[in-house]
Motif scaffolding. Structure first.
Motif, mmCIF file in Angstrom:
data_model
loop_
_atom_site.group_PDB
_atom_site.id
_atom_site.type_symbol
_atom_site.label_atom_id
_atom_site.label_comp_id
_atom_site.label_asym_id
_atom_site.label_seq_id
_atom_site.Cartn_x
_atom_site.Cartn_y
_atom_site.Cartn_z
ATOM 1 N N MET A 1 -0.873 -4.213 -8.822
ATOM 2 C CA MET A 1 -0.103 -3.258 -8.072
ATOM 3 C C MET A 1 0.042 -3.186 -6.719
ATOM 4 S SD MET A 1 -1.550 1.345 -8.675
ATOM 5 C CE MET A 1 -1.765 1.252 -10.282
ATOM 6 N N ASN A 2 1.572 -2.947 -6.424
ATOM 7 C CA ASN A 2 1.785 -3.277 -5.062
ATOM 8 C C ASN A 2 0.859 -1.522 -4.204
ATOM 9 O OD1 ASN A 2 3.104 -4.954 -4.868
ATOM 10 N ND2 ASN A 2 5.176 -4.165 -5.654
ATOM 11 N N GLN A 3 0.898 -1.882 -2.490
ATOM 12 C CA GLN A 3 0.454 -0.873 -1.960
ATOM 13 C C GLN A 3 1.565 0.136 -0.942
ATOM 14 O OE1 GLN A 3 -2.269 -3.106 0.124
ATOM 15 N NE2 GLN A 3 -3.860 -1.923 -0.548
ATOM 16 N N SER A 4 1.060 0.897 -1.544
ATOM 17 C CA SER A 4 2.278 1.845 -0.500
ATOM 18 C C SER A 4 2.327 1.835 1.403
ATOM 19 C CB SER A 4 2.667 3.460 -0.820
ATOM 20 O OG SER A 4 1.377 3.805 -0.131
ATOM 21 N N ILE A 5 3.208 1.784 1.671
ATOM 22 C CA ILE A 5 3.231 1.581 3.344
ATOM 23 C C ILE A 5 2.154 2.302 3.798
ATOM 24 C CG2 ILE A 5 5.005 2.929 4.380
ATOM 25 C CD1 ILE A 5 4.804 0.023 5.861
ATOM 26 N N GLU A 6 1.824 3.481 3.115
ATOM 27 C CA GLU A 6 1.043 4.393 3.722
ATOM 28 C C GLU A 6 -0.571 3.828 3.542
ATOM 29 O OE1 GLU A 6 4.672 7.199 3.178
ATOM 30 O OE2 GLU A 6 3.325 5.908 1.773
ATOM 31 N N GLU A 7 -0.544 2.778 2.332
ATOM 32 C CA GLU A 7 -2.184 2.744 1.993
ATOM 33 C C GLU A 7 -2.361 1.289 2.847
ATOM 34 O OE1 GLU A 7 -4.377 3.849 0.428
ATOM 35 O OE2 GLU A 7 -3.423 5.247 0.423
ATOM 36 N N LYS A 8 -0.997 0.362 2.926
ATOM 37 C CA LYS A 8 -1.253 -0.805 4.040
ATOM 38 C C LYS A 8 -1.563 -0.443 5.289
ATOM 39 C CE LYS A 8 1.964 -3.720 1.894
ATOM 40 N NZ LYS A 8 3.270 -4.095 1.090
ATOM 41 N N ASN A 9 -0.731 0.924 5.623
ATOM 42 C CA ASN A 9 -0.664 1.309 8.200
ATOM 43 C C ASN A 9 -2.494 1.933 7.391
ATOM 44 O OD1 ASN A 9 1.805 0.392 8.002
ATOM 45 N ND2 ASN A 9 2.058 2.556 8.369
ATOM 46 N N LYS A 10 -2.947 2.740 6.290
ATOM 47 C CA LYS A 10 -4.377 3.059 6.679
ATOM 48 C C LYS A 10 -5.418 1.716 6.746
ATOM 49 C CE LYS A 10 -4.280 7.411 3.770
ATOM 50 N NZ LYS A 10 -4.286 8.124 2.508
ATOM 51 N N ILE A 11 -5.100 1.369 5.680
ATOM 52 C CA ILE A 11 -6.059 -0.307 6.069
ATOM 53 C C ILE A 11 -6.243 -1.146 7.103
ATOM 54 C CG2 ILE A 11 -6.823 -2.476 4.484
ATOM 55 C CD1 ILE A 11 -5.329 -1.540 2.249
ATOM 56 N N LEU A 12 -4.885 -1.172 7.720
ATOM 57 C CA LEU A 12 -4.276 -1.789 9.221
ATOM 58 C C LEU A 12 -5.655 -1.634 10.119
ATOM 59 C CD1 LEU A 12 -2.583 -3.862 11.048
ATOM 60 C CD2 LEU A 12 -1.590 -1.925 11.207
ATOM 61 N N VAL A 13 -5.049 0.492 10.130
ATOM 62 C CA VAL A 13 -5.676 0.835 11.714
ATOM 63 C C VAL A 13 -7.535 1.080 10.652
ATOM 64 C CG1 VAL A 13 -6.084 3.250 12.323
ATOM 65 C CG2 VAL A 13 -3.577 2.532 11.760
ATOM 66 N N LEU A 14 -7.842 1.404 10.080
ATOM 67 C CA LEU A 14 -8.955 1.073 10.215
ATOM 68 C C LEU A 14 -10.402 -0.632 10.738
ATOM 69 C CD1 LEU A 14 -9.499 3.782 6.502
ATOM 70 C CD2 LEU A 14 -10.361 3.732 8.726
ATOM 71 N N ASP A 15 -9.296 -0.958 9.887
ATOM 72 C CA ASP A 15 -9.541 -2.572 10.508
ATOM 73 C C ASP A 15 -9.754 -2.962 11.689
ATOM 74 O OD1 ASP A 15 -10.277 -3.223 7.540
ATOM 75 O OD2 ASP A 15 -8.193 -4.469 7.379
ATOM 76 N N ALA A 16 -8.458 -2.321 12.064
ATOM 77 C CA ALA A 16 -8.157 -2.246 14.148
ATOM 78 C C ALA A 16 -9.150 -1.952 14.817
ATOM 79 C CB ALA A 16 -6.575 -1.296 14.351
ATOM 80 N N PHE A 17 -9.794 -0.047 13.412
ATOM 81 C CA PHE A 17 -10.603 0.338 15.276
ATOM 82 C C PHE A 17 -12.312 -0.249 14.824
ATOM 83 C CE2 PHE A 17 -9.257 4.806 15.918
ATOM 84 C CZ PHE A 17 -7.865 4.497 16.572
ATOM 85 N N ALA A 18 -12.581 -0.393 13.555
ATOM 86 C CA ALA A 18 -13.546 -1.348 13.860
ATOM 87 C C ALA A 18 -13.874 -2.841 14.522
ATOM 88 C CB ALA A 18 -13.753 -1.560 11.423
#
Length: 135
Positions: A1-18
């Motif tokens: 299943m393809n992720q939406s841009i919002e789901e991809k961005n959530k993962i990106l930002v949480l990874d960045a903060f961590a």
């Protein structure tokens, strides 16, 4: 299943903060923040270097916890807690708003409030999660 841009961005930002705030892996964190990063915070000097220098000079005990993340396209809002700011310093409850551009964090705004403890909370409820934070 393809992720939406919002789901991809959530993962990106949480990874960045961590990566930046909890792991303090600055070379890896550079991959998450644009070299042209725009900072709107009253507490953080301009640009990516201003943010990284702030974290480098913060106590090693500084920790970020996320409770909620919302996304609308390339804009994300995070509700989180910064603890371990230093002896006797209260935790911060923060709403961070970030804009992602081309897969990196490009812009940031925030709203910061000191976390209420049990004695000072007029509602009797914690500001973050299910329990009151410790100083």
């Amino acid at each position: 299943m393809n992720q939406s841009i919002e789901e991809k961005n959530k993962i990106l930002v949480l990874d960045a903060f961590a990566t930046l705030f909890n792991k303090r892996d600055y070379p890896l964190a550079e991959r998450y923040w644009s070299p042209k990063y725009i900072q709107h915070s009253a507490h953080i000097p301009p640009g990516r270097d201003g943010l990284f220098d702030l974290v480098k000079n913060a106590p090693a005990t500084l920790k970020y916890e996320n409770q909620l993340i919302l996304a609308n396209g390339d804009f994300l809002m995070l509700h989180g807690r910064f603890s371990g700011r230093g002896p006797g310093m209260p935790n911060w409850i923060v709403v961070d708003i970030v804009r992602v551009e081309n897969g990196v964090l490009a812009e940031h705004w925030d709203v910061i409030q000191e976390e209420a403890n049990r004695a000072s909370s007029k509602s009797g409820l914690p500001m973050f999660g299910d329990c009151f934070g410790e100083i």
